[in-house]
Each structure stands twice: as C-alpha cells, then as structure tokens.
Design a protein around this motif. Sequence first.
Motif, PDB file in Angstrom:
ATOM      1  N   PHE A  70      15.803  19.709   6.574  1.00 20.62           N
ATOM      2  CA  PHE A  70      16.570  19.605   5.339  1.00 20.62           C
ATOM      3  C   PHE A  70      15.612  19.821   4.169  1.00 20.62           C
ATOM      4  O   PHE A  70      14.659  19.070   4.005  1.00 20.62           O
ATOM      5  CB  PHE A  70      17.156  18.196   5.301  1.00 20.62           C
ATOM      6  CG  PHE A  70      17.913  17.802   4.067  1.00 20.62           C
ATOM      7  CD1 PHE A  70      19.235  18.172   3.908  1.00 20.62           C
ATOM      8  CD2 PHE A  70      17.340  16.986   3.109  1.00 20.62           C
ATOM      9  CE1 PHE A  70      19.963  17.746   2.795  1.00 20.62           C
ATOM     10  CE2 PHE A  70      18.063  16.559   2.001  1.00 20.62           C
ATOM     11  CZ  PHE A  70      19.384  16.939   1.845  1.00 20.62           C
ATOM     12  N   CYS A 105      12.557   9.174  13.887  1.00 23.65           N
ATOM     13  CA  CYS A 105      13.498   8.108  13.505  1.00 23.65           C
ATOM     14  C   CYS A 105      14.525   7.863  14.605  1.00 23.65           C
ATOM     15  O   CYS A 105      15.279   6.901  14.544  1.00 23.65           O
ATOM     16  CB  CYS A 105      14.203   8.442  12.194  1.00 23.65           C
ATOM     17  SG  CYS A 105      15.557   9.614  12.346  1.00 23.65           S
ATOM     18  N   LYS A 123       7.719  11.174   7.008  1.00 20.65           N
ATOM     19  CA  LYS A 123       8.670  10.607   6.032  1.00 20.65           C
ATOM     20  C   LYS A 123       9.957  10.170   6.715  1.00 20.65           C
ATOM     21  O   LYS A 123      10.346  10.746   7.736  1.00 20.65           O
ATOM     22  CB  LYS A 123       9.011  11.658   4.967  1.00 20.65           C
ATOM     23  CG  LYS A 123       7.818  12.258   4.267  1.00 20.65           C
ATOM     24  CD  LYS A 123       7.032  11.220   3.511  1.00 20.65           C
ATOM     25  CE  LYS A 123       5.812  11.808   2.840  1.00 20.65           C
ATOM     26  NZ  LYS A 123       4.818  10.787   2.484  1.00 20.65           N
ATOM     27  N   ILE A 124      10.611   9.205   6.115  1.00 29.43           N
ATOM     28  CA  ILE A 124      11.951   8.845   6.587  1.00 29.43           C
ATOM     29  C   ILE A 124      12.925   9.188   5.469  1.00 29.43           C
ATOM     30  O   ILE A 124      12.780   8.702   4.350  1.00 29.43           O
ATOM     31  CB  ILE A 124      12.043   7.355   6.945  1.00 29.43           C
ATOM     32  CG1 ILE A 124      11.094   7.047   8.108  1.00 29.43           C
ATOM     33  CG2 ILE A 124      13.485   6.988   7.326  1.00 29.43           C
ATOM     34  CD1 ILE A 124      11.026   5.594   8.480  1.00 29.43           C
ATOM     35  N   SER A 125      13.883  10.036   5.779  1.00 27.82           N
ATOM     36  CA  SER A 125      14.845  10.414   4.742  1.00 27.82           C
ATOM     37  C   SER A 125      16.256  10.058   5.183  1.00 27.82           C
ATOM     38  O   SER A 125      16.818   9.070   4.744  1.00 27.82           O
ATOM     39  CB  SER A 125      14.715  11.902   4.435  1.00 27.82           C
ATOM     40  OG  SER A 125      15.696  12.308   3.532  1.00 27.82           O
ATOM     41  N   CYS A 126      16.829  10.815   6.127  1.00 29.76           N
ATOM     42  CA  CYS A 126      18.230  10.526   6.489  1.00 29.76           C
ATOM     43  C   CYS A 126      18.321   9.406   7.513  1.00 29.76           C
ATOM     44  O   CYS A 126      19.333   8.727   7.604  1.00 29.76           O
ATOM     45  CB  CYS A 126      18.920  11.778   7.021  1.00 29.76           C
ATOM     46  SG  CYS A 126      18.529  12.170   8.733  1.00 29.76           S
ATOM     47  N   ASN A 127      17.259   9.220   8.278  1.00 25.83           N
ATOM     48  CA  ASN A 127      17.242   8.189   9.321  1.00 25.83           C
ATOM     49  C   ASN A 127      18.359   8.399  10.347  1.00 25.83           C
ATOM     50  O   ASN A 127      18.779   7.467  11.013  1.00 25.83           O
ATOM     51  CB  ASN A 127      17.362   6.801   8.684  1.00 25.83           C
ATOM     52  CG  ASN A 127      16.612   5.744   9.491  1.00 25.83           C
ATOM     53  OD1 ASN A 127      15.903   6.066  10.443  1.00 25.83           O
ATOM     54  ND2 ASN A 127      16.797   4.495   9.144  1.00 25.83           N
ATOM     55  N   HIS A 128      18.865   9.623  10.436  1.00 28.60           N
ATOM     56  CA  HIS A 128      19.947   9.946  11.362  1.00 28.60           C
ATOM     57  C   HIS A 128      19.588  11.155  12.237  1.00 28.60           C
ATOM     58  O   HIS A 128      20.470  11.749  12.845  1.00 28.60           O
ATOM     59  CB  HIS A 128      21.234  10.281  10.602  1.00 28.60           C
ATOM     60  CG  HIS A 128      22.082   9.083  10.297  1.00 28.60           C
ATOM     61  ND1 HIS A 128      21.605   8.009   9.606  1.00 28.60           N
ATOM     62  CD2 HIS A 128      23.371   8.792  10.594  1.00 28.60           C
ATOM     63  CE1 HIS A 128      22.588   7.106   9.493  1.00 28.60           C
ATOM     64  NE2 HIS A 128      23.659   7.559  10.080  1.00 28.60           N
ATOM     65  N   GLY A 129      18.338  11.526  12.244  1.00 28.47           N
ATOM     66  CA  GLY A 129      17.959  12.662  13.076  1.00 28.47           C
ATOM     67  C   GLY A 129      18.509  13.986  12.575  1.00 28.47           C
ATOM     68  O   GLY A 129      18.591  14.953  13.321  1.00 28.47           O
ATOM     69  N   ALA A 130      18.893  14.034  11.305  1.00 23.96           N
ATOM     70  CA  ALA A 130      19.518  15.257  10.802  1.00 23.96           C
ATOM     71  C   ALA A 130      18.619  16.054   9.870  1.00 23.96           C
ATOM     72  O   ALA A 130      18.852  17.233   9.670  1.00 23.96           O
ATOM     73  CB  ALA A 130      20.821  14.921  10.079  1.00 23.96           C
ATOM     74  N   CYS A 131      17.602  15.420   9.284  1.00 20.37           N
ATOM     75  CA  CYS A 131      16.875  16.105   8.211  1.00 20.37           C
ATOM     76  C   CYS A 131      15.485  16.565   8.602  1.00 20.37           C
ATOM     77  O   CYS A 131      14.909  17.411   7.936  1.00 20.37           O
ATOM     78  CB  CYS A 131      16.800  15.226   6.972  1.00 20.37           C
ATOM     79  SG  CYS A 131      15.588  13.906   7.088  1.00 20.37           S
ATOM     80  N   GLY A 132      14.908  15.978   9.645  1.00 20.17           N
ATOM     81  CA  GLY A 132      13.612  16.444  10.127  1.00 20.17           C
ATOM     82  C   GLY A 132      12.402  15.969   9.347  1.00 20.17           C
ATOM     83  O   GLY A 132      11.278  16.328   9.691  1.00 20.17           O
ATOM     84  N   ASN A 142      12.519  14.055  16.222  1.00 19.42           N
ATOM     85  CA  ASN A 142      12.776  13.224  15.052  1.00 19.42           C
ATOM     86  C   ASN A 142      12.326  11.807  15.396  1.00 19.42           C
ATOM     87  O   ASN A 142      12.980  11.122  16.187  1.00 19.42           O
ATOM     88  CB  ASN A 142      14.266  13.212  14.707  1.00 19.42           C
ATOM     89  CG  ASN A 142      14.783  14.577  14.321  1.00 19.42           C
ATOM     90  OD1 ASN A 142      15.619  15.160  14.995  1.00 19.42           O
ATOM     91  ND2 ASN A 142      14.267  15.098  13.232  1.00 19.42           N
TER      92      ASN A 142
END
Lengths: 325, 763, 174
Positions: free
Chosen positions: C153, C78, C55-64, C76
């Motif tokens: 996350f 992304c 899945k892509i969620s935050c697209n910032h490497g923060a949510c996993g 990550n």
Amino acid sequence: MRAFKHINAESVEETINILQHYKGKAKINAGGSDLLLVLKDSILPEYPEAVINIKNVPGLDFISCNDESVEIGALATLDHICRSSLLSQKYSILTDAAKSVAGPQIRNLATTGGNLMQDVRCWYYRYSAKIGGPVKCLRKGNGPCLAVKGDNRYHAVIDGKKCFAVCPSDMATALTALDAVVTVAGPDGKRAVPVADIYNPLDKNIKGDELLLKISFPALSKNSMQRFVKFTLRKPVDYAVVSAASTCEIKDGMVEDIRIVLGAVSCRPYRAKAAEDFLKGWMLDEKTAAIAAEKAVEDAKPLSKNAYKVDIAKSLVKDILFSFC
Amino acid sequence: MAREHRYVGKNVIRRDAEDIVTGRAKYVNDLNFPDLLIGKVFRSSEPHAVIKSIDKTAALKVPGVKAVLTWEDVPDWKTGVPEVTRVLDKKVRFTGDAVALIAAETEEAADEALSLIKVEYEKLPPVYDVEEALKPESPDLYDEIKNNLLPSVDPFFGPDCLSDLIMGDVESGFSEADVIVKDTFSYENIPNPIPAEQPGVIAKWEESSGGAPESVTLWVSNQFPHLNRMILRSIMRKVDVRIIGNHCGGSFGTKLMSWQVQCYAALLSRAALKPVKMIYSKEEHIAAFVLRPGSRLRAKVGMKKDGTVTAVSGDWFVDTGYYSKTTQLQVAVGCGEAQIAVKSKNWNLKTNIVCTNRNASGIVRGFGGQELKCCLFPLLSRAMEKLDINPFDFFKKNFIRPGDGYYWRDGVWYTYRGIDFTKAIDAGAEKFGWNEKWKGWLKPASVNGVLRTGVGMGIHGNADVGEDVSEAYVRIHPNGGAVLFSGVSEHGTGQVSNFMKMVADVLRIPFEKVTKSPTDSLVNPNEFGPAGSRGTYAIGSAVINAAEDARNKLFEELAPKLDAKPQELDTEDGFVFVKDDPDRKLHWSKMGYDRSITGFGVFEPDFTLSNCMISFVEVEVNMETGQTRLLKVVNSTDVGMVIDPPGLKGQLYSCLGSSGIDSALFEETVLDPYTGHILNANLIDYKWRTSLELPPIENVVFETPMDSHCFHAVGVGEIATSPGPSAVLMAVSNATGSWIHEYPVTPERLLKIISEKTQKQDR
Amino acid sequence: MSDFNNKKSDLPVTVNITVNGEGFSFEAGERKDQVSSSETLADTIRNRVGLTGTKISCNHGACGACTVLMNGKPVNSCMVLTVECDGSSITTIEGLKNKDTGALDPLQQSFVDHTAFQCGFCTPGMILNAKALLDEKPGATPDDVKEALSGMFCRCISHYQVIDAVMAVSKEKD
C-alpha cells in the motif's frame, strides 16, 4: 489483540482431542491470515479461549498428482499452489485462482485449507470492535441479517436466505469446478465432503471438533478446457465481486461435459446447472454461449444494491465460454 | 549574479534518503520512552445518542490499566467553528465517537479493558444526508446549532472571510446566456487519503512548577507543528504546549486535524502522570478520523456560444460530518479557486455547511476547490454540450490570465500578476492527442465490442501558494556551514531537503554543509507549515530571506576587513570575496571562531499568484460489466522553476492516489445510512490502487519564471490530485453516452445508468 | 484431563528466532517481559528486538508495511504470531546493509538514487519484497516487479519510481 491460550498441536489426533476438550471455544490456526483478523477485530460474540497451531502437524503440507487424481494437503500454502509446476501445467484453473488471492506476502502464509475455511467477509459481520462494533447479526445468533435492508452491494444474489454473506473463497470456486471433495477428520473418524457442500447460509458443514486434512479431485481428461476468472473493483488482491470457473470437454464439436461455477454470488460456490444442462450435447458458439450465460443467472434474485453482480456474472460466464469456442 | 544554481533544479539526494531505505527514519510510533503507557479509545456503537451511564469498574481492575477516563473526568476542552465540540462529551454524534479513554502498560491489557467497558445509551434519531439534515424535523446534533447549519464564516480568515460567492447580477447574466442548464452533481463519496502512517502521538504531561503553567509536550505526526500548537493552545487554554515533529508518514493535509488523538493522549498522561502513546488503528483512521468534506451542488449556469459563463447561481451543500474545524476555510478557498478556473462576472453561489452523524470532515489536499469543481465542472459540461463547445477551448478561455482577478479567502479582490498558463494547456493537449481523441460530448473516442473509450480533462489553480506567514532563521558558522531553523517536518514531498537546497544556493555552500534544526516548536520561529500549496513560495521565501539576511550580515561583518563595501562582496564555498577582485577574499572563519551569525526571514501573505495543473485522462468502460479502466493520463503544468526534479515527478504521479483520480474511479468511504456504520474501515474493504494497475502517466512541465522569489517558482504538488476526478467523470460520461452525476463510477452505478438508457431507447 | 494440557500449560515455552543473523530467545507468557500468546511478530521485532524499520499500518495483512523476510520469503509480520515462529530466520530492513562494509544493499542504493519514496513509510516493505523477488529471479521484468509489489500500500504513489529503482538493479536483458 487479547491473549488466549496457545497450543502447538503435533498430530491430527491431538488437534481433535484439543478441539473436543474446548467444546467449540478453540480455534484452529493454520496460515493465520484470516483468524488473526477475526481476533484482532474481536468480531465474535465470544472470544476464543484457545488457539491451536496446526502448522507443525505432519502430513498436511503436500501436493500430489497422478493420472487418476490430485490431492492437496490442507497446509499447502497458496504460494505453493501457484508455484507447483504439476498444477500449473494441468490445472491452471487452480493456480489462477490461488494467484488471485491477496498479495504475495499473504500467499506465503495462507493455506489452501484456510482459504476454504475462512470466515465470511460480510462488512457487517466483520465490523471491528475498535470502532463501535462488533455488530450483532443473524450469523452471530442475534438479530436479522443487516444486508437485507442495508448496503448489500457485495452480498448474495442467488439462493440468499437467512444470512446473505457470500462464500469468500476463490479456491472453493475453482475446486468446485474440478468436482473436488475435502477429507475431514473428527472424533468418529474421517469423512468426505464435496467442496460446495462445506458451506451453509449460517455456518459450515465441518463441525467444531473436525479438522480439514486434504482436498482431492479426479484428474481432468487430457482434452478438457478450463478457466477461472475473477471480477474485482481493482486488479486482484481484492476479494471477488463475482468469480467464475469452468471445466469443459468437447467431443466431435459438441459439449460432452461441462461444469460452470459462480463464486461470490451465494453462500457456497454456485453450480450453474441450468446452463450446464443446456450446453451438453450442443455445439459451443457465440450464440449458445450467450444463452448459457443467461441461464447461468436465471435463479438470481438480487437485493436492493447488487443487481449489477448478475450482469457481471453473466458477462464472466460468456467470456469463459467464448474462450472455449 | 546570474551564476548557475548548484542544487535548486538539480537531482540532489534527499537528506533523509538513507534513513528511509535503512529503516532508521523515526516516525512517532518508533519512539519509545521508559514507563510509556499505551492509550486506547472506547468508541460508540451508536450514531447519535446521549450516554446514560458508563461502567468502567471492570476495566479499571485489569492488571496494568492505569487510567480510564470518561466525559465526567476531563476538563471542558472544546473546539470547532463554532466551538461546540468537546473532547469528550455526554453525547455521541457518530458511530465510533469517543466514549472513554484507557491507558495501560501493555496493548493486551488495554484491549482487555476495552472489552469490559459497559455503556448505556439513550438513542436519538440520526441524520446522514446533507439536505435532509437541514430540515426542521431532522434531529439537531448540537443544542447550540439550529437545523445543523453551521456559520459559513471563520473569523480566522478575517472579518470578510469569503463564504458565499456573490457578485454581479445573475439575473442579467442569465438573460445574456445562449443556454441555461440546471442540474445537481455530487462528490459525496467522502474518500479518505489514508496516509500509510496512521494518526498518532506521544504526550507527556508536566505539572506546573516554579510559577510556570502546566504543560504538555507532544511528539506528533504532521507537517505543521506550529499550526498544531496554535490549535491545541486554543483548546487547552492555559496549558503550555510544545510540539516536536518527526518523520510524517504521509498526511495529504489530514493530519493537521490531530487535535483529538493529541488531547486524548494528553488527558491520559495528565491522569497517569506518565507519557502516553496513542496510535490509532487503521479502522479508527478510516472511521473516526477526518474525511474529505461531502460536496453537492444544486445550481444553474448560463453560457454563451463563445464559452463565456454569464452566470452561476445555486446552492453548494457541504457535508462536514459531526463537526467543523476547517470546513469554512475550505469553502472560502474553494470559492476563490472556482474563479481562477471559471471567469464569470455574475455569481450567486450560496454555501451551506452542514453537520451530519458521521465522522468529521477535515483538510484534504485540494482544500475546497477540488470538492467544488468536481460538481461545478460537470454542470458546466452540460452547458458546453448544448452549445457544442470543446472543453479544451472552454478551459483555455476561462483559466486565469494576468490582469484578471478574484475574490480570495479574505473577501478581498486581488488582481492576478502571475503568468499565462496557455502554453502548458496547449502542450498538455498536444501530448495527449486531445484533438484526435475528442469526438464531441457524450461520444466515445472509440468503440470495440463492449469496450468503449472516452476522454476528459480538468484544470485547477490555487492562489494559496502565497498564503499566511512563514518565518525562518539561518545561522551561519565560521566553518562555512549553516543551520536552517524552520518548523517544517518532512511529510514526503522532500520539501525539507528543498529548503536546505535553497539555503545552500543562496549562501553558495555545499549542500552537505547545511543542516536543519529539530522540528520543535520551542526552538524554531513561527511557521504556518506546508499547508495548501504554500511550501515552495511562502516557506521558500522565508528561508531564502533568512539566508540572504545572514549573508548580508556576514558581508557587513567582513567588509571592513576586505576594505570593501558590503554590496561589493559575494561568497562561495565559505569564502567572502570582492566581486571585482575575487582574489581579495576571507574565509567565513574570520567572523571569529567563537561567533555565529543569524539571519531572520519572514514571508508576508501574497494572494496574487497562482499555480496550475491540467490533467487529461482516457478511460475504457466495459458496457457489460460496468468496469472502468484508466488507460492514460497526461498532466501538464508550469511551475516557474523546478526545485527538485524527482520530487516533482513523484508529486505529479500522485494524481492517482490519495483522493485524486482514484476518488472518481473506485475510492469511497461507505457510510451505511441503515446502520450508521462506515462499512469499509479497513484496508481490505477500502479500495486502493495497487502496483498491478499503473497506467502510463506523462508529465509536461514548463519553467516560465514567476515573480515569486529568487528561484521564480510557485510549486504545484498539492493540486496534483485536483483536476483528475472531474476529468474522469467527463471521460466516463463520454464513453457511456450518459451524464454521470456522482462519484465514484462503480460498476453498480454505471450499469444502472446504462440499463436505464437502454430501456429508454427501447421504448 | 488430556495430556496436551499438562504438556503445554505450565512449562514456559521458549521461542528462538534469528533476526538479521542475531539469535533471540523469548519466553512465552503473560508477564510484560514475556511474549504474550497474541503478540505478533511485527510487535516483537519492533518492541523487543528494537528494530522499528518494520512498520505497522493496517495490521490486517493488507498493506505490506510490516513485511519481513521469513526464511527468505516475504510475509506480513502483523499476521504471524511470535509464539509460532520458533526456529525462524527473519530479515528486516535493518538487515540488508552489508555487515562488513556497511554499504547499502544495491537495491537500497537504487531507491536512494531514484528517490523511490515520498513519505517513506512503506519503503522498507517495498524494498524487502523487491529483495525477495531479485534473490529468486535476478533478471526480473517490470511485470514481475509489479506482481511482487502488489501487496504494498503506497498512497504517495511512489510505485513508478520504485519500479525504476528495482529495474535498475534487475539483471533483465531486454
């Protein structure tokens, strides 16, 4: 993310060659965990023309220790640092700092060089183009530093000038306590820069055509004590609100040598020299530690919303010094 | 008839479990169609401005770009209460407001086009503070709305919709009080539940054909397709709307307010005549999607020594951001919920719903009541302190009991006919050790150097367990199986499986033999959806009724063949049998191999039951760094009957996240009044709990049968987040010895309060 | 002109990756059928390989949410450029099932048995991080699990049940 020219560099020389060719319009990609954010959010006034992948440049991914010194290649990942038994036995200050960065998936990508070279985390500077940004500011060469009048809860409390963004690198804090220098290569050869001197208020002392190769520091003496602590709103994974690192040698009950470094309080890791000078030659106890903690922040000039960081910095220094008692 | 349930109350593996753990579960962004275009939004850099010009020529020239739309290119679709918010407008009202829409063949092309759009603005002064916005000299966000004050009534809840909470005579109430306290508390950190899956949609526009109107089919991410359709129909007017639901990656209420992303994609599909997928980035999710309403209470309470609240009077300011679609409804339910927790004969609570220049507020679990109580409870606490009343005694005395009543959202007085929750309140306190830990108001539970602990508690109940209408069909088949037709999609609570369990138990067939229709508004009967706390009672009742209806029709069908009366029959595992003579039985197939029987079930609103959730928390505050740690949580509830034990456990654990307890500890959306930007619109700067900080949570659950439906349950999931935040504020106030007036309790805030107190003491 | 420019600019670069044991070869370039320089591994897996469990969620490497195993380590996806992945071996959530028997991985089965998810959006990432942990340390402790999942996350707060599920598979002897 908008496209760019992508180049896989195969040597240090080639990397510098490419950097020179693009005259500042190329970006180096190591782990990618910071650069990709900068590109995805289009925060810079100019989108880079090229991205240079240095992951395949040989000779930059290593950790070596001997009796005199320690050297870490720029491409050694934070995970590599965390898992290094050489480092964790003798330099827990460094492994603790590395462990405090992000989550495991990012530590598998992020490199030590990249951690030092990452761009600042100021939330004005980083404001994304996707939601009405980018924001203009002094660091981008256009306008004032917005943190001065805006929400500066995470900004500099010491030595703030021009741009009030703080140095975001936890590794820089720990490495400064270890008296580390980085070696950079450029068109005119190699040079050494102390870690703390990498950072200026508005930019870095490593130029657009230079490449960070390795980090080195002298071995700590056997009876040195060391500690890294980081204050975040949540447990690690976050950037530091304040961090502190210290190495200390005690001889005959007296402080022989000590380095106290505060992170995330200034544009660079801040050496609390007044506190260090005060302690040298004294016995470390609860009383002297408390005085030293006061001295560590005596130069603080907080902005409207970040005075709390001074209290936290003081508390962290005291905690570290107590642990040395 | 008292046969044991086979599935309800049992740990049954969720129907979608394997899909989820293998990555097969499809969320909107996982769907793909041929010719699918990517939609993106160009957003305003100004918090308040009139658009003078938009230059889209360069953007249109990017290869692969198929449409660029601005306010001049789109129909005048609008919504809101009142209907003043346009889908694209000439004016922007918050930083991040939509200015132009782009559809392109690839993500990269869309991003390239975004970077080439040029906009000229005529700036207007912005306003961000809820009370500031009401002043005549402040700028108006809309020409149609004077002083940014919105009407407090939404006709959706009927002509007498509860808005202000006014009853009795507050003056005489205050005159009876032993103490009167006046203060202001605010829950204005506008935390965002930020479900993991960002808002998004795929829209496919169809031109009119054969006399049928233009239509749009939307593949959405939320749990209430029919409600979603109703909202879009009211905006798109003559356009026919079909909604197809998918797995929803979390909503916490928010995703019902997806009309904007859905309209954007629909407009782009209309322009390009190709399907358009638009998935918000996480930055848009935080800075341009809905937030919790801001809540500020400036009020006065009167209290007697015995904990009787004699009067509440004051102003409730509700900041709804740049428009309201549901805030009036939240205020109505919030005013109702206040009466469930606090008995007072005299109220004069005036609500002010106000527009400001930030992204809009929308639905978040806790729906108005959490917002109000986060301010009302601390105010009541101050009165309790003056009278030395233990909050446990106060809440126990004040929480609703059978025979008590309240004005609910429709302005009608209802007499509560549910259970007495005293048992749950007592048992929670016992489990937590409240009596041992409670040392009095503004007194820490323990002191250890710079570390102090403190305890707090909160309570919440909600009579919307029985709100609105639900419908369902259950179709039974000759093979002994059944299909549930319901417009619910799975959003994480496990309710879809729970409804199938109910069908299986009513029809006494194996769970495996029950399936559910696709979540498609074209296929299923009307369903308000699992909004608020209505899932278990309201939706469950419709499902049960449909299954019973199908069963009864089957009995009527087979009774003559069994030579019995329908009421003499029962069924088990696909056989209908005579209750007194079980050997006289017929398989369902005797209805005819080419037949099916469909039962219809409906639920009509009932506001006379409530759920209840109590949270006790213990925190530790470092007086030197201002850091607060959550040490322990005990939740207590009585749910009537547990439908799904692991699901309930999960719901109770969620007291921490999604704008529950963490909205008091560290979660906040940072709106910077200096620039008008939301500064932490990403998952690095927005603070959320990680697995490294999981305090022990103990849950006490009772099952006192309730007069709801055949399973005697009312559920509790939605309100798991609601008692926590004010409990944390209470605990931190006790630990530090100072009243905390705002959320969250950041080190910045606490150290300021602690140092002010020290200075005062020094003087 | 520096030779790097000649060397790299005109020739199509091929990126060979293995996903769940199957080889894929992508040409780098700006056409729709080519991998753009800025395309992330997450997008390639989802849009080109067609595996949407990542899945892509935050697209910032923060949510996993986009976690995949890259040469056995969780990353990550992304935050990784596909053009930099040549030679990598990737495991996604779809690759955990036993290929021969079709059985779920014991961790997947344990997540099912413990209902260790609510909305399920972060679950693939949770499982892959736990998988990497147990592959390396079969006797992981609850603290190991918390550390391994610290980059995930989850807003439903499935963590408690996730830890139970992982510990049920861990060979930790207490």
